[in-house]
Write an enzyme that holds these catalytic residues in place. Structure first.
Site, PDB file in Angstrom:
ATOM      1  N   LYS A 131       0.814  -1.222   0.000  1.00 40.84           N
ATOM      2  CA  LYS A 131       0.000   0.000   0.000  1.00 40.84           C
ATOM      3  C   LYS A 131       0.846   1.270   0.000  1.00 40.84           C
ATOM      4  O   LYS A 131       0.392   2.324  -0.451  1.00 40.84           O
ATOM      5  CB  LYS A 131      -0.927   0.002   1.217  1.00 40.84           C
ATOM      6  CG  LYS A 131      -2.031  -1.046   1.156  1.00 40.84           C
ATOM      7  CD  LYS A 131      -3.158  -0.611   0.226  1.00 40.84           C
ATOM      8  CE  LYS A 131      -4.367  -1.521   0.357  1.00 40.84           C
ATOM      9  NZ  LYS A 131      -5.455  -1.116  -0.564  1.00 40.84           N
ATOM     10  N   SER A 146       1.318  -9.830  -0.578  1.00 40.56           N
ATOM     11  CA  SER A 146       1.033  -8.400  -0.544  1.00 40.56           C
ATOM     12  C   SER A 146       1.345  -7.695   0.772  1.00 40.56           C
ATOM     13  O   SER A 146       1.550  -6.490   0.781  1.00 40.56           O
ATOM     14  CB  SER A 146      -0.422  -8.164  -0.929  1.00 40.56           C
ATOM     15  OG  SER A 146      -1.263  -8.925  -0.094  1.00 40.56           O
TER      16      SER A 146
END
Lengths: 316, 316
Positions: B49, B296
């Site tokens: 992110k 991720s």
């Protein structure tokens, strides 16, 4: 011994992993230094022990290797030797304490090793198997080829980061510490090599300070890789000759370091592997300079990780 | 969009980490493929992110950035934007659900963000702050610069491993998946890009199959990064255009994958981050070929890791 470390590196090429070096801005700030972490937790079987075990077995004459291998170890050396035996197609027997963690037994069995549980002196039983079956004993640290194999971790580390002013290495039986000290001094004679031990298992620190081999009764430290009773006949004089200092850290500092590595750096490191970071976070070793830390292994009992991750430390 | 991904890469140079790629012989055997894991768990703030948040904020005109930033996120995007604000010296406000994990609140506060807890629709409150104070809203996925930033993960991945036949990417709101799909197709038009979702949060899979945007009621999957209610206005058409397939995995497979990554590979990966490995270990995606997997993020609740590490799966 330096020549043997270079020879070990040749033997390990393409067989051991070249483990990554990680850094953290937060750790640099906390330690007031530029810190480099050599992640042997990502080594095959989850610890640096693969280096020494592979090198020792690869150095054996083929006909001797064929007879099989034996060792005594409840932990990382046993797992490492089990995989080395599998890679060489030779039988491995590991003598372990009766109360060894089932997950570790399973790991050794998965590599095809025969595991013998016993309550008596394990080294005596391992030597008996050597005499009766001709198995070659590959001890966990006190053998030149094992020490040389472990030293390749530091050789590789200097290749990766070029210069280090300080190198922190966990110390149990002293195989990793002595091998890394010799390699580090060859790369930078001014590099200060410091061995780190749990305060609860400070036999090597006392041996270093008194220049007389000290022993300890079974130390119940959380850093199970350093529960050896003393340095070895080979490792003790090497440490006196090549190591600059020994420091100890508390159990709380070790758990703090495991938590920091897990929560902040996303690294799974076992307590013995976190000793160097414990020394930095607790201020036992401080900057400035370029400080290398060997994270020796990642085979942590999940329950210990939970304990480390959920206990709130009063220190931060 | 490809040009924007390259522009994002330039903006992120020296600011985002180049995250390592890890491999495992055991995983290759289990998946009958050559598997490469792109470890965004080691990215700043512990997830990919940071890439999108940094790119979106860096792209703002200076005078707009100065007024401050706002977003709605209980998780990784909130932490990422908080750090990005700190790096740019601009105020960040994060609107979170009232029951957000205190550790996550603490992480955002540590980066200097203002955290507002609320029970109403968070996006409405965030938009209200935008209108009243001039804060720029940086949404978690449905914004071109955010998507472009996430796409840099795949660009970097192909640089590191050269060729991939298949790329597995977790899918929540679809920012990472759409950005990575565009980047992957530019590197290798034949690379099959497959989005992976929890079966409990299969809105994107249904949207992909029906080519009509589907929504889902709050899905209680353990993969908390994929609890978005639907794809976005931007991400949905990009996924239809650039993604080859969508697959789902069970909650059990996700926990299995978290456990494998932790115990065998010593990697701390959160459930959403482990979706690709879950697809491989459960046979939802199989070899042969070179399969890339984006891990991720690593911001796992310690209690979930304990659950994953200690539950014995019947499947192995």
């Amino acid at each position: 011994m330096l020549a043997e470390i270079h020879e070990a590196r040749n033997r390990l090429r393409g067989r051991a992993h070249i483990t990554p070096v990680m850094t953290s801005g937060t750790l640099n700030e906390l330690a007031a230094a530029e810190v480099f972490l050599k992640c042997e937790s990502f080594q095959r079987t989850g610890s640096f022990k693969f280096r020494g075990a592979f090198n020792a077995v690869a150095a054996l004459p083929e006909e001797q290797r064929r007879f099989g291998l034996v060792t005594y170890s409840s932990g990382n050396h046993g797992q490492a030797l089990a995989l080395v035996g599998l890679l060489h197609g030779t039988k491995v027997t590991v003598v372990v304490p009766a109360d060894t963690n089932p997950a570790k037994l399973e790991a050794m069995a998965a590599y095809g090793a025969t595991v013998i549980k016993c309550t008596a002196d394990r080294s005596v039983i391992a030597r008996d198997l050597h005499l009766r079956h001709g198995f070659t004993l590959i001890p966990p640290f006190d053998r030149a080829e094992v020490i040389a194999g472990q030293g390749t971790a530091a050789l590789e580390f200097f290749d990766q980061v070029k210069r280090l002013d300080v190198l922190l290495v966990p110390c149990g039986g002293g195989g990793l510490l002595s091998g890394c000290a010799i390699a580090a001094k060859s790369a930078n004679p001014d590099c200060q090599v410091i061995g780190i031990e749990p305060a609860m298992a400070d036999d090597a620190t006392r041996s270093f300070q008194t220049r007389t081999l000290q022993t300890i009764d079974y130390p119940a430290t959380i850093a199970d890789g350093t529960r050896t009773l003393s340095l070895g006949e080979l490792t003790f004089p090497l440490i006196l000759d090549h190591v600059d200092d020994m420091k100890t850290v508390t159990e709380e500092a070790i758990l703090d370091a495991v938590r920091f590595l897990f929560l902040r750096m996303k690294l799974v490191v076992e307590p013995s592997g976190a000793l160097g970071v414990a020394a930095l976070l607790s201020g036992v070793v401080t900057g400035p300079g370029r400080i290398g830390v060997v994270l020796s292994g990642g085979n942590i009992d999940p329950e210990i990780l939970v304990k480390a991750a959920t206990v709130t430390s009063p220190s931060r």
